[in-house]
Design an enzyme around this catalytic site. Structure first.
Site, PDB file in Angstrom:
ATOM      1  N   THR A   1       8.645  12.804 -35.277  1.00  0.00           N
ATOM      2  CA  THR A   1       8.830  13.910 -34.346  1.00  0.00           C
ATOM      3  C   THR A   1       7.530  14.705 -34.190  1.00  0.00           C
ATOM      4  OG1 THR A   1      11.096  14.077 -35.181  1.00  0.00           O
ATOM      5  CG2 THR A   1      10.327  15.877 -33.800  1.00  0.00           C
TER       6      THR A   1
ATOM      7  N   SER B   1       4.279  20.569 -42.311  1.00  0.00           N
ATOM      8  CA  SER B   1       5.055  21.685 -41.779  1.00  0.00           C
ATOM      9  C   SER B   1       6.064  22.271 -42.756  1.00  0.00           C
ATOM     10  CB  SER B   1       5.721  21.221 -40.492  1.00  0.00           C
ATOM     11  OG  SER B   1       6.205  22.315 -39.788  1.00  0.00           O
ATOM     12  N   HIS B   2       7.352  22.184 -42.424  1.00  0.00           N
ATOM     13  CA  HIS B   2       8.374  22.815 -43.268  1.00  0.00           C
ATOM     14  C   HIS B   2       8.712  21.981 -44.504  1.00  0.00           C
ATOM     15  CE1 HIS B   2      10.464  19.971 -40.730  1.00  0.00           C
ATOM     16  NE2 HIS B   2      11.424  19.952 -41.621  1.00  0.00           N
TER      17      HIS B   2
ATOM     18  N   ASP C   1       6.993  29.190 -41.343  1.00  0.00           N
ATOM     19  CA  ASP C   1       7.024  27.983 -42.175  1.00  0.00           C
ATOM     20  C   ASP C   1       5.644  27.579 -42.689  1.00  0.00           C
ATOM     21  OD1 ASP C   1       5.964  27.081 -39.771  1.00  0.00           O
ATOM     22  OD2 ASP C   1       6.895  25.110 -39.936  1.00  0.00           O
TER      23      ASP C   1
ATOM     24  N   ASP D   1       3.203  25.608 -41.777  1.00  0.00           N
ATOM     25  CA  ASP D   1       2.028  25.615 -40.900  1.00  0.00           C
ATOM     26  C   ASP D   1       2.067  26.725 -39.854  1.00  0.00           C
ATOM     27  OD1 ASP D   1       4.184  24.339 -39.670  1.00  0.00           O
ATOM     28  OD2 ASP D   1       2.882  23.152 -38.373  1.00  0.00           O
TER      29      ASP D   1
ATOM     30  N   ASP E   1       4.204  27.590 -37.419  1.00  0.00           N
ATOM     31  CA  ASP E   1       4.670  27.460 -36.037  1.00  0.00           C
ATOM     32  C   ASP E   1       6.148  27.819 -35.867  1.00  0.00           C
ATOM     33  OD1 ASP E   1       5.574  25.194 -37.309  1.00  0.00           O
ATOM     34  OD2 ASP E   1       4.769  23.765 -35.867  1.00  0.00           O
ATOM     35  N   ARG E   2       6.893  27.941 -36.977  1.00  0.00           N
ATOM     36  CA  ARG E   2       8.303  28.314 -36.849  1.00  0.00           C
ATOM     37  C   ARG E   2       8.494  29.800 -37.137  1.00  0.00           C
ATOM     38  NH1 ARG E   2      12.292  23.690 -39.215  1.00  0.00           N
ATOM     39  NH2 ARG E   2      11.162  21.883 -38.391  1.00  0.00           N
TER      40      ARG E   2
ATOM     41  N   LYS F   1       4.499  25.524 -30.866  1.00  0.00           N
ATOM     42  CA  LYS F   1       5.350  26.663 -31.148  1.00  0.00           C
ATOM     43  C   LYS F   1       4.554  27.623 -32.036  1.00  0.00           C
ATOM     44  CE  LYS F   1       7.993  24.051 -34.629  1.00  0.00           C
ATOM     45  NZ  LYS F   1       7.851  22.594 -34.461  1.00  0.00           N
TER      46      LYS F   1
HETATM   47  C1  VG1 Z   1      12.389  18.848 -36.834  1.00  0.00           C
HETATM   48  C2  VG1 Z   1      13.095  19.760 -35.845  1.00  0.00           C
HETATM   49  C3  VG1 Z   1      12.362  19.760 -34.519  1.00  0.00           C
HETATM   50  C4  VG1 Z   1      10.893  20.141 -34.740  1.00  0.00           C
HETATM   51  C5  VG1 Z   1      10.268  19.225 -35.779  1.00  0.00           C
HETATM   52  C6  VG1 Z   1       8.862  19.640 -36.131  1.00  0.00           C
HETATM   53  O1  VG1 Z   1      12.419  17.523 -36.352  1.00  0.00           O
HETATM   54  O2  VG1 Z   1      14.435  19.363 -35.666  1.00  0.00           O
HETATM   55  O3  VG1 Z   1      12.995  20.654 -33.642  1.00  0.00           O
HETATM   56  O4  VG1 Z   1      10.173  20.041 -33.543  1.00  0.00           O
HETATM   57  O5  VG1 Z   1      11.041  19.262 -36.986  1.00  0.00           O
HETATM   58  O6  VG1 Z   1       8.807  20.960 -36.581  1.00  0.00           O
HETATM   59  P1  VG1 Z   1      13.464  16.414 -36.863  1.00  0.00           P
HETATM   60  O7  VG1 Z   1      13.083  15.142 -36.194  1.00  0.00           O
HETATM   61  O8  VG1 Z   1      13.358  16.392 -38.359  1.00  0.00           O
HETATM   62  O9  VG1 Z   1      14.815  16.924 -36.465  1.00  0.00           O
HETATM   63  V1  VG1 Z   1       7.653  21.404 -37.732  1.00  0.00           V
HETATM   64  O10 VG1 Z   1       7.601  23.111 -37.831  1.00  0.00           O
HETATM   65  O11 VG1 Z   1       8.251  20.563 -39.053  1.00  0.00           O
HETATM   66  O12 VG1 Z   1       6.257  20.802 -37.121  1.00  0.00           O
HETATM   67 CO    CO Z   2       5.980  23.814 -38.657  1.00  0.00          CO
END
Ligand code: VG1
Ligand code: CO
Length: 543
Positions: free
Chosen positions: A18, A113-114, A277, A279, A281-282, A376
């Site tokens: 993603t 990220s998260h 989060d 990085d 962006d959330r 984001k």
């Molecule tokens: C998750 C979220 C998605 C977001 C992605 C990256 O993806 O559902 O909405 O864009 O993380 O966010 P998935 O495929 O695990 O549902 V981040 O802040 O981790 O870059």
């Molecule tokens: Co993130």
């Protein structure tokens, strides 16, 4: 010898998900693993000779070592220049801004990220293009293809590069500029928001907590909220970035941002709470005793963005990812602006933003942003909220109650089943897909199915089509269930079930989401046969 060409062979599984490639840190540290992927990015985008790249990450474990490797490879591949956040730090939105501000050819963002960080946790790497946004699927496909044929990579044999001292230097003929990670980003925020008004809000006794979750936003939040806007010292919690995020899970939701949630529901809760989060962006938004779902936050920001100077002329349109609740659609309709529905992941918003079709976008996973960058942006969302609170002088709870009274309320929740056996999770989706053609008109748990399909997206700008983007079932009376598998996890499969119930009865706008969603939850479990197919009974995380 200044430059080495190293023989290598394709490594399986380097397919970006993603948002970039995410793997266990130990996997990224295997011989040639990072190097193969970096060279595949460079080759996949047509080479980087003479190009300018922005490089930075969220400071998690392996960030610095990976940056050293990337810089040596960029030099060996003939890049003209790399612009790097001091000590390798750049939040994802700040990196996006820097790419745009410096008209760079793209950037490499190091983050999972998260996902948690550390030697036993996760690492990630993502390529963003010249518009500052995550590479589109067409580009990530090329990068992945290259990982399957790669046989050599180029790397400069160089000593450790100093990335802690601001200023310029040169390695093997490539310019390296180290910049302050906060300055340019803070200047952009100052342009978009009424800082004087927000300063007056804090001066009047308004209180808040911002939980940086030991992640990258700490320095940004200290500088902007406390040092510039005058929020009391101590407003920022967990503000010192650590390589393993203090051993925590830097995901801003009520489960993982528990410190903040406890404070916001305590006796002396501040007026406003927020978290970001790994990085940056959330964002998570909380009022006193009042959690705001990300989907509702997107709707509220859409309704009120015009109160901030950067959006005073209104919005041209908005976009949300498919599983995000339809609250924003209702606001967009009343504003008479377009509302686009895209697949999950920020890379799908880029074209709409570039084409000037939308101003705001958002996802249910706590991502909100606008056309100021192409990612984001957690702190941006917090500042837009603060600007709205400063102008309206209403509480978060009152703003939300007004929104629901005007547009109805979309009760919403996401249930995650983590680390499910991947074969079982896939089998569940396959079985559900097979049922789709016959679902319309049938009743599940007493709810009438209106439509059932698998989401595919036709990009209105470049005409590309993305299939298999989640199964969605709409029921009569405004209920909806969406099913998809996560594309950011690093172990097994994570099943996400997204539940929604629209309510317009004025007497039913203050129910508990759990109660309001009970019937659609039962229907979703019955339809997917989740318990029997996966052996799981309860979700691991409910947000
Ligand atoms: C998750 C979220 C998605 C977001 C992605 C990256 O993806 O559902 O909405 O864009 O993380 O966010 P998935 O495929 O695990 O549902 V981040 O802040 O981790 O870059
Ligand atoms: Co993130």
């Amino acid at each position: 010898m200044p430059m080495q060409i190293v023989r290598t062979a394709p490594i399986e599984g380097q397919k970006p998900g993603t948002s970039g490639l995410r793997k266990k840190t130990a996997v990224f540290k295997r011989p040639h693993y990072l190097e193969n992927y970096v060279q595949s990015i460079f080759d996949g985008i047509g080479g980087i000779e003479g190009k300018v790249l922005v490089v930075g990450g969220d400071g998690r474990y392996f960030n610095d070592d990976a940056i050293q490797i990337i810089l040596r490879m960029a030099a060996a591949n003939g890049a003209a220049k790399c612009i790097i956040g001091q000590s390798g730090i750049l939040s994802t939105p700040a990196a996006s801004h820097l790419i745009r501000l410096r008209k760079a050819d793209g950037g490499l963002i190091l983050s999972a990220s998260h996902n948690p960080g550390g030697p036993n946790a996760d690492f990630g790497l993502k390529y963003n293009g010249p518009n500052g946004g995550p590479a589109t699927e067409a580009v990530t496909d090329k990068i992945f293809e290259r990982t399957t044929t790669i046989d050599t990579y180029k790397i400069a044999v160089s000593v450790e590069i100093d990335i802690d001292t601001l200023g310029s230097q040169s390695i093997e003929g490539m310019d390296v500029e180290i910049v302050d990670p906060v300055t340019d980003y803070a200047a952009l925020m100052q342009k978009l928001f009424d800082f004087d008004n927000i300063r007056a809000l804090f001066a009047s006794g308004f209180t808040m907590h911002f939980d940086a979750m030991h992640a990258v936003t700490g320095p940004y939040a200290h500088a902007i909220l406390e040092d510039t806007l005058g929020a009391a010292k101590g407003t920022v919690l967990n503000g010192t970035p650590s390589p393993d995020f203090g051993g925590g899970h830097p995901d801003p939701n009520p489960i993982w941002a528990k410190t903040l949630m406890d404070k916001m529901h305590g006796a002396d809760a501040p007026d406003f709470g927020a978290a970001s989060d790994g990085d940056g962006d959330r964002n998570m938004i909380v009022g006193r005793n009042n959690y705001v779902t990300p989907s509702d936050s997107l709707a509220l920001l859409t309704a009120k963005a015009h109160l901030a100077p950067g959006y005073k002329d209104g919005l041209v349109g908005v976009a949300r990812s498919m599983p995000t609740s339809r609250a924003v659609d209702r606001v967009a309709k009343s504003l008479d602006i377009a509302c686009y529905e895209t697949p999950t992941g920020w890379k799908f918003f880029g074209n709409l933003l570039d084409a000037g079709k939308v101003t705001l976008c958002g996802e249910e996973s706590a991502g909100t942003g606008s056309d100021h960058v192409r990612e984001k942006d957690g702190l941006w969302a917090v500042l837009l909220w603060l600007n709205i609170l400063a102008v309206t002088k209403q509480s978060v709870a009152d703003l939300m109650a007004d929104l629901w009274a005007t547009h109805g309320r979309c009760y919403y929740s996401r249930h995650d089943y983590e680390d499910v056996d991947a074969d079982k999770a896939n089998a569940m989706i396959v079985a559900l897909r097979a049922k789709l053609p016959l679902l319309a008109g049938t009743k599940v748990n007493g709810l009438m199915v209106e439509t059932g399909d698998e989401f595919a997206y036709d990009d209105p700008v470049d005409g590309s089509r993305s299939e298999g983007q989640g199964i969605r079932i709409s029921f009569a009376q405004g209920a909806r269930a969406v099913f998809r598998l996560s594309g950011t996890g690093t172990v097994g499969a994570t099943i996400r079930i997204y539940l929604e119930q629209i309510e317009t009865d004025p007497d039913k706008l203050q129910l508990s989401p759990e109660d309001a969603l009970k019937e659609v939850q039962i229907a979703a479990l019955e339809l997917s046969d989740l318990a029997a197919m996966t052996g799981r009974t309860d979700p691991d995380v409910i947000t």
